[in-house]
Design a protein around this motif. Structure first.
Motif, PDB file in Angstrom:
ATOM      1  N   ASP A  66       0.811  -1.225   0.000  1.00 28.83           N
ATOM      2  CA  ASP A  66       0.000   0.000   0.000  1.00 28.83           C
ATOM      3  C   ASP A  66       0.843   1.272   0.000  1.00 28.83           C
ATOM      4  O   ASP A  66       0.369   2.336   0.415  1.00 28.83           O
ATOM      5  CB  ASP A  66      -0.966   0.033   1.211  1.00 28.83           C
ATOM      6  CG  ASP A  66      -1.990  -1.076   1.121  1.00 28.83           C
ATOM      7  OD1 ASP A  66      -2.380  -1.407  -0.025  1.00 28.83           O
ATOM      8  OD2 ASP A  66      -2.378  -1.609   2.170  1.00 28.83           O
ATOM      9  N   GLN A  67       2.075   1.159  -0.394  1.00 30.96           N
ATOM     10  CA  GLN A  67       2.928   2.347  -0.413  1.00 30.96           C
ATOM     11  C   GLN A  67       3.530   2.506  -1.812  1.00 30.96           C
ATOM     12  O   GLN A  67       4.062   1.545  -2.369  1.00 30.96           O
ATOM     13  CB  GLN A  67       4.053   2.210   0.624  1.00 30.96           C
ATOM     14  CG  GLN A  67       4.969   3.404   0.724  1.00 30.96           C
ATOM     15  CD  GLN A  67       4.253   4.650   1.223  1.00 30.96           C
ATOM     16  OE1 GLN A  67       3.684   4.676   2.307  1.00 30.96           O
ATOM     17  NE2 GLN A  67       4.218   5.676   0.388  1.00 30.96           N
ATOM     18  N   HIS A  68       3.464   3.715  -2.347  1.00 24.82           N
ATOM     19  CA  HIS A  68       4.036   3.979  -3.672  1.00 24.82           C
ATOM     20  C   HIS A  68       5.513   4.347  -3.546  1.00 24.82           C
ATOM     21  O   HIS A  68       5.891   5.123  -2.666  1.00 24.82           O
ATOM     22  CB  HIS A  68       3.287   5.141  -4.347  1.00 24.82           C
ATOM     23  CG  HIS A  68       1.894   4.787  -4.756  1.00 24.82           C
ATOM     24  ND1 HIS A  68       1.609   4.163  -5.939  1.00 24.82           N
ATOM     25  CD2 HIS A  68       0.710   4.949  -4.121  1.00 24.82           C
ATOM     26  CE1 HIS A  68       0.300   3.966  -6.034  1.00 24.82           C
ATOM     27  NE2 HIS A  68      -0.270   4.433  -4.922  1.00 24.82           N
ATOM     28  N   GLN A  79      16.469   8.376   2.627  1.00 32.31           N
ATOM     29  CA  GLN A  79      17.474   7.436   2.156  1.00 32.31           C
ATOM     30  C   GLN A  79      16.802   6.456   1.175  1.00 32.31           C
ATOM     31  O   GLN A  79      15.653   6.076   1.376  1.00 32.31           O
ATOM     32  CB  GLN A  79      18.013   6.648   3.350  1.00 32.31           C
ATOM     33  CG  GLN A  79      19.423   6.210   3.188  1.00 32.31           C
ATOM     34  CD  GLN A  79      20.028   5.783   4.509  1.00 32.31           C
ATOM     35  OE1 GLN A  79      19.359   5.765   5.532  1.00 32.31           O
ATOM     36  NE2 GLN A  79      21.281   5.424   4.482  1.00 32.31           N
ATOM     37  N   PRO A  80      17.509   6.044   0.109  1.00 32.86           N
ATOM     38  CA  PRO A  80      16.905   5.069  -0.802  1.00 32.86           C
ATOM     39  C   PRO A  80      16.746   3.705  -0.128  1.00 32.86           C
ATOM     40  O   PRO A  80      17.549   3.328   0.724  1.00 32.86           O
ATOM     41  CB  PRO A  80      17.905   5.005  -1.954  1.00 32.86           C
ATOM     42  CG  PRO A  80      19.204   5.441  -1.371  1.00 32.86           C
ATOM     43  CD  PRO A  80      18.870   6.421  -0.298  1.00 32.86           C
ATOM     44  N   HIS A 102       7.921  -1.580   6.583  1.00 36.71           N
ATOM     45  CA  HIS A 102       9.184  -0.875   6.330  1.00 36.71           C
ATOM     46  C   HIS A 102       8.968   0.646   6.301  1.00 36.71           C
ATOM     47  O   HIS A 102       8.046   1.145   5.661  1.00 36.71           O
ATOM     48  CB  HIS A 102       9.769  -1.322   4.977  1.00 36.71           C
ATOM     49  CG  HIS A 102      10.909  -0.462   4.518  1.00 36.71           C
ATOM     50  ND1 HIS A 102      12.113  -0.417   5.172  1.00 36.71           N
ATOM     51  CD2 HIS A 102      11.014   0.411   3.468  1.00 36.71           C
ATOM     52  CE1 HIS A 102      12.921   0.424   4.549  1.00 36.71           C
ATOM     53  NE2 HIS A 102      12.277   0.939   3.504  1.00 36.71           N
ATOM     54  N   VAL A 103       9.816   1.343   7.028  1.00 34.20           N
ATOM     55  CA  VAL A 103       9.758   2.806   7.042  1.00 34.20           C
ATOM     56  C   VAL A 103      11.085   3.332   6.487  1.00 34.20           C
ATOM     57  O   VAL A 103      12.128   3.075   7.090  1.00 34.20           O
ATOM     58  CB  VAL A 103       9.545   3.344   8.471  1.00 34.20           C
ATOM     59  CG1 VAL A 103       9.523   4.872   8.461  1.00 34.20           C
ATOM     60  CG2 VAL A 103       8.271   2.786   9.064  1.00 34.20           C
ATOM     61  N   PRO A 104      11.056   4.013   5.350  1.00 31.53           N
ATOM     62  CA  PRO A 104      12.310   4.557   4.813  1.00 31.53           C
ATOM     63  C   PRO A 104      12.959   5.508   5.803  1.00 31.53           C
ATOM     64  O   PRO A 104      12.268   6.275   6.480  1.00 31.53           O
ATOM     65  CB  PRO A 104      11.865   5.299   3.552  1.00 31.53           C
ATOM     66  CG  PRO A 104      10.529   4.764   3.221  1.00 31.53           C
ATOM     67  CD  PRO A 104       9.901   4.357   4.510  1.00 31.53           C
ATOM     68  N   THR A 150      17.093   9.170  11.443  1.00 29.78           N
ATOM     69  CA  THR A 150      16.233   8.932  12.601  1.00 29.78           C
ATOM     70  C   THR A 150      16.039   7.448  12.874  1.00 29.78           C
ATOM     71  O   THR A 150      15.652   7.068  13.981  1.00 29.78           O
ATOM     72  CB  THR A 150      14.859   9.579  12.382  1.00 29.78           C
ATOM     73  OG1 THR A 150      14.341   9.137  11.129  1.00 29.78           O
ATOM     74  CG2 THR A 150      14.978  11.089  12.378  1.00 29.78           C
ATOM     75  N   GLN A 151      16.286   6.618  11.866  1.00 25.55           N
ATOM     76  CA  GLN A 151      16.133   5.177  12.073  1.00 25.55           C
ATOM     77  C   GLN A 151      17.374   4.574  12.741  1.00 25.55           C
ATOM     78  O   GLN A 151      17.281   3.868  13.740  1.00 25.55           O
ATOM     79  CB  GLN A 151      15.901   4.510  10.731  1.00 25.55           C
ATOM     80  CG  GLN A 151      15.127   3.229  10.804  1.00 25.55           C
ATOM     81  CD  GLN A 151      14.703   2.781   9.406  1.00 25.55           C
ATOM     82  OE1 GLN A 151      15.537   2.643   8.516  1.00 25.55           O
ATOM     83  NE2 GLN A 151      13.424   2.570   9.222  1.00 25.55           N
ATOM     84  N   LYS A 152      18.530   4.926  12.173  1.00 20.27           N
ATOM     85  CA  LYS A 152      19.781   4.397  12.728  1.00 20.27           C
ATOM     86  C   LYS A 152      20.258   5.201  13.927  1.00 20.27           C
ATOM     87  O   LYS A 152      21.199   4.793  14.607  1.00 20.27           O
ATOM     88  CB  LYS A 152      20.865   4.404  11.655  1.00 20.27           C
ATOM     89  CG  LYS A 152      20.604   3.430  10.507  1.00 20.27           C
ATOM     90  CD  LYS A 152      21.706   3.543   9.478  1.00 20.27           C
ATOM     91  CE  LYS A 152      21.455   2.606   8.305  1.00 20.27           C
ATOM     92  NZ  LYS A 152      22.375   2.860   7.179  1.00 20.27           N
TER      93      LYS A 152
END
Lengths: 104, 375
Positions: free
Chosen positions: A47-49, A71-72, A83-85, B205-207
């Protein structure tokens, strides 16, 4: 003898002398991420583009991506549910100089 | 120490530009129509003083940390643990510059530029090439370049990887070329280096770590940017949360040494040292003294009082935290030129010196750099 016997300036410094600038940074701004022909490569996962740009996949919002802020992600990362970029905040240092040197 | 007149090299302006000296302030900063000549004995005295003063400085830092005198130093207490940790973990320092007065054989510490010193390139490189051209048989108190390479190799032993980042503000060409020189020397020492500007530093913010403009995490970074600025900015608190992951050079304990309040502690601890001037937090009722802001750069907001009168004063935007009052130590006067010695430490060891002279009694960003030699 207290002096240096030889001082050689290397490539880093000589390049700075000649250019006095570095590669332009990736700006914190929203872009389409389209290639030279105007095409984009998008996908919808969990559900994420996402849109492919440079080295990986970027979150797509209103048809735009922001490689300077996010971040890519790899394809396996975006396939992972939840997953959260990574969000890269920038500009948190550097505001105090006010156009002046930081030197003592 | 004597000041002699010398003939400038033909085309010296282009020569120093080719050596990286791009910030000559309209041709007014680097001067080679004069030079300072020393005897070897004088150089040994300056070297000895620099070493002894640094030992006293280290004792003073430990004294301050153990007593938690952060409020006296106007350091936000939330950074206390970071400073304490960096000191007791022996976080490596790369460099520093002591400003000394040297007058009739008497050496006095005026201040210690321990966090973001500049005039490095001219001290290390530009005056060395001048010596080769003008006084090739003479010696010069200057092994800064070699000591930097050697100390980078020492620091490499502490680093988690071979990569070191370098950063500064994008507002100053002098700062950029100083950092580029530092980066170049690190590369010569075998390190893998990357450069970015302070405002390009990112925080993942993740790492929960600092990143560069290629999204790679930063583990060791040299900054030419004052801690008191960093602490006041958005990412300041992340210095604390990431202390194990990201090492900053200079280390956080340098916040104490670069603060003028250290001059009062040095005097309290070492009142009989021939190198330490009396310095208090209260304005003397009499005598000749210098009023210095607790935080200041390049001689800003300094006020010299002689015989009860202000005789020279500089402007600026510092002083809101208060002042210290240091006994006045006159710089020597060579026909209106007042030299101050910038004595460099690399890895805590004396490594060389550069001389800046000024028309007035205060050495500031309008001073001139003049080469030196000894025979």
């Amino acid at each position: 003898m207290k002096r240096s016997t030889s001082i050689l300036l290397g490539a880093v410094f000589l390049a700075a002398i000649s250019s006095c600038s570095d590669q332009p940074k990736e700006k914190d701004e929203w872009i389409t991420g389209a290639d030279k022909t105007g095409k984009t490569r998008d996908t919808l996962i969990n559900d994420q583009h996402y849109r492919h740009y440079g080295m990986g996949w970027f979150l797509l919002a209103n048809g735009m991506i922001n490689p300077g802020r996010y971040q890519p992600s790899t394809i396996s990362e975006i396939r992972t549910p939840g997953h959260v970029p990574a969000h890269i905040r920038t500009g948190g240092f550097g505001s105090s100089a006010h156009g002046s040197s930081a030197s003592e | 120490m004597i000041r002699i007149e010398t003939s400038p090299r033909p085309d010296w302006q282009n020569t120093i530009v080719q050596q990286g000296f791009l910030f000559n302030e309209g041709g007014n900063y680097w001067k080679e129509n004069a030079a300072y000549s020393f005897t070897e004995a004088e150089i040994l005295e300056i070297e000895k003083a620099t070493s002894e003063i640094f030992s006293m400085c280290c004792e003073a830092v430990e004294y301050v940390i153990k007593r938690e005198w952060y409020d006296r130093f106007f350091i936000d207490p939330k950074y206390a643990e970071l400073i304490r940790w960096s000191w007791f973990e022996d976080q490596p320092s790369l460099y520093g510059r002591m400003d000394l007065s040297y007058n009739n054989g008497s050496i006095k510490l005026l201040e210690f530029n321990a966090d973001t010193p500049t005039s490095l390139l001219e001290s290390s490189v530009i005056q060395w090439y001048w010596l080769q051209d003008v006084k090739p048989k003479a010696d010069q108190f200057n092994s800064i370049h070699e000591k930097l390479i050697a100390h980078y190799k020492v620091i490499r032993g502490w680093m988690k990887s071979n990569r070191m980042h370098f950063c500064c503000t994008e507002d100053s060409l002098e700062d950029l070329m100083t950092v580029k020189y530092m980066e170049d020397v690190a590369r010569q020492a075998g390190l893998d280096t990357r450069f970015l500007y302070m405002n390009q530093l990112g925080f993942d913010t993740q790492k929960q770590g600092f990143t560069d403009d290629q999204f790679d995490e930063i583990e060791t970074i040299f900054k030419l940017y004052p801690y008191e600025w960093m602490m006041a900015e958005e990412f300041g608190p992340e210095l604390i949360t990431t202390r194990e992951k990201c090492w900053w050079i200079e280390p956080a304990w340098k916040m104490i040494l670069s603060n003028k309040m250290i001059l009062t502690v040095l005097h309290d601890l070492f009142p009989r040292s021939p190198y330490i001037l009396p310095c208090k937090t209260t304005r003397p009722l009499s005598g000749d003294f210098v009023e210095k802001p607790i935080f200041s750069r390049e001689g800003a907001n300094v006020d010299i009082w002689i015989n009860g009168k202000s005789v020279e004063k500089t402007g600026g935007e510092y002083g809101s935290e208060g002042y210290v009052y240091q006994q006045y130590a006159a710089l020597p006067d060579y026909d209106g030129n007042h030299p101050v010695i910038g004595s460099w430490l690399i890895g805590g060891e004396p490594a060389g010196m550069g001389i800046r002279e000024s028309d007035g009694l205060i050495t500031n960003n309008a001073s001139r750099f003049v080469p030196h030699f000894f025979e």
